[in-house]
Design a protein around this motif. Structure first.
Motif, mmCIF file in Angstrom:
data_model
loop_
_atom_site.group_PDB
_atom_site.id
_atom_site.type_symbol
_atom_site.label_atom_id
_atom_site.label_comp_id
_atom_site.label_asym_id
_atom_site.label_seq_id
_atom_site.Cartn_x
_atom_site.Cartn_y
_atom_site.Cartn_z
ATOM 1 N N TYR A 163 0.831 -1.185 -0.074
ATOM 2 C CA TYR A 163 0.251 0.006 0.016
ATOM 3 C C TYR A 163 0.881 1.094 0.058
ATOM 4 O O TYR A 163 0.785 2.215 -0.719
ATOM 5 C CB TYR A 163 -0.883 0.025 1.363
ATOM 6 N N PRO B 225 -1.208 -0.239 -9.447
ATOM 7 C CA PRO B 225 -2.132 -0.508 -8.384
ATOM 8 C C PRO B 225 -3.338 -1.011 -8.643
ATOM 9 O O PRO B 225 -4.027 -1.898 -7.630
ATOM 10 C CB PRO B 225 -2.092 0.903 -7.444
ATOM 11 N N THR B 226 -3.692 -0.953 -9.713
ATOM 12 C CA THR B 226 -5.200 -1.439 -10.261
ATOM 13 C C THR B 226 -5.054 -2.880 -10.395
ATOM 14 O O THR B 226 -6.001 -3.637 -10.552
ATOM 15 C CB THR B 226 -5.752 -0.722 -11.497
ATOM 16 N N GLU B 227 -3.747 -3.428 -10.585
ATOM 17 C CA GLU B 227 -3.498 -5.028 -11.089
ATOM 18 C C GLU B 227 -3.114 -5.651 -10.006
ATOM 19 O O GLU B 227 -3.141 -6.876 -10.203
ATOM 20 C CB GLU B 227 -2.403 -4.805 -12.290
ATOM 21 N N ILE B 228 -2.865 -5.024 -8.756
ATOM 22 C CA ILE B 228 -2.461 -5.820 -7.745
ATOM 23 C C ILE B 228 -3.448 -6.074 -6.791
ATOM 24 O O ILE B 228 -3.931 -5.174 -6.155
ATOM 25 C CB ILE B 228 -1.010 -5.478 -6.899
ATOM 26 N N THR B 229 -3.904 -7.379 -6.510
ATOM 27 C CA THR B 229 -5.103 -7.548 -5.590
ATOM 28 C C THR B 229 -4.550 -7.909 -4.170
ATOM 29 O O THR B 229 -3.348 -8.415 -4.207
ATOM 30 C CB THR B 229 -6.079 -8.778 -6.017
ATOM 31 N N GLU C 128 -9.748 -11.040 -4.004
ATOM 32 C CA GLU C 128 -9.232 -10.910 -5.229
ATOM 33 C C GLU C 128 -10.077 -9.644 -5.988
ATOM 34 O O GLU C 128 -9.642 -9.224 -6.983
ATOM 35 C CB GLU C 128 -9.638 -12.233 -6.060
ATOM 36 N N ASN C 129 -11.020 -8.945 -5.387
ATOM 37 C CA ASN C 129 -11.805 -8.051 -5.999
ATOM 38 C C ASN C 129 -11.470 -6.781 -5.199
ATOM 39 O O ASN C 129 -11.667 -5.627 -5.360
ATOM 40 C CB ASN C 129 -13.365 -8.169 -5.698
ATOM 41 N N THR D 194 -8.275 -4.124 -4.737
ATOM 42 C CA THR D 194 -6.737 -3.899 -5.456
ATOM 43 C C THR D 194 -6.298 -2.814 -4.374
ATOM 44 O O THR D 194 -6.860 -2.341 -3.514
ATOM 45 C CB THR D 194 -6.740 -3.697 -6.833
ATOM 46 N N GLN E 276 -5.312 -0.164 -5.409
ATOM 47 C CA GLN E 276 -5.973 1.009 -5.988
ATOM 48 C C GLN E 276 -7.127 1.422 -5.168
ATOM 49 O O GLN E 276 -7.264 2.525 -4.688
ATOM 50 C CB GLN E 276 -6.503 1.016 -7.403
ATOM 51 N N THR E 277 -7.793 0.219 -4.615
ATOM 52 C CA THR E 277 -9.129 0.412 -3.971
ATOM 53 C C THR E 277 -8.882 0.955 -2.308
ATOM 54 O O THR E 277 -9.370 1.766 -1.981
ATOM 55 C CB THR E 277 -9.729 -1.044 -3.651
#
Length: 150
Positions: free
Chosen positions: A15, A71-75, A128-129, A131, A133-134
Motif C-alpha cells: 500500500y 496498483p489497479t492490477e495488484i489484488t 481478489e476484488n 486492489t 488502488q481500492t
C-alpha cells in the motif's frame, strides 16, 4: 483462518509503495517509518514479493522498491497468497491446494467439506476484488478523519 503478520505487513508495505507509484523506488526505511513496521522484517517479506512479480528492487544510493505493476492490477489476494500460500480455513483444503502431503481420508464423504469450500471461495473472492488502488481510493476519504479508539 488468521492472516499472519507476514500477510498484513505485506499488504501494508505494498500500500505504501502504491502511494508512491510512478515516483520511483522507495526505501524500506521510508516504508517502515511511514507505516510503523520493522525494516528488518520488511526486508524478509520483499523476497517472496519480488519473486512473485509484485515488486521490483532497484540497487544503489537512490534505490529501493517499487510496484512491478499498477496498483489497479495488484489484488490483496495476490499479495496474501504470495507470502502466506493458499487460503484455506481447514487442512483438508490445503491438501487439495498442494500445500500438504496427505489428503483427508474422509474427504469424499465429508458432509461439512462443502461449507469450508464455500467459506474459502468467499474469502478468496473478496480478496481478489480488492486492489491496492481500492485501498488508495478508500484512504482519500479518510485523510482528515481522526480515529477514535473505544
Amino acid at each position: 483462518m488468521k492472516i499472519s503478520t507476514k500477510g498484513r505487513y505485506s499488504v501494508t508495505a505494498l500500500y505504501e509503495l502504491a502511494r508512491h507509484y510512478g515516483e520511483g523506488p522507495v526505501s524500506l526505511k521510508s516504508v517502515a517509518q511511514s507505516q510503523g513496521l520493522s525494516e528488518n522484517y520488511l526486508e524478509q517479506l520483499m523476497v517472496p514479493l519480488r519473486r512473485g512479480g509484485l515488486v521490483q528492487s532497484i540497487r544503489g544510493a537512490q534505490g529501493g522498491y517499487m510496484l512491478a505493476k499498477s496498483p489497479t492490477e495488484i489484488t490483496i489476494g495476490a499479495i496474501i497468497t504470495t507470502v502466506e500460500g493458499p487460503i484455506a480455513v481447514v487442512d483438508c483444503l490445503l491438501a487439495e491446494a498442494g500445500a500438504a502431503e496427505q489428503k483427508c481420508a474422509k474427504a469424499c464423504g465429508c458432509v461439512t467439506r462443502g461449507v469450508w469450500e464455500q467459506v474459502c471461495d468467499s474469502i478468496s473472492q473478496v480478496l481478489e476484488n480488492i486492489t491496492l488502488q481500492t485501498l488508495l481510493d478508500n484512504a482519500k476519504g479518510k485523510e482528515n478523519i481522526g480515529c477514535a479508539v473505544s
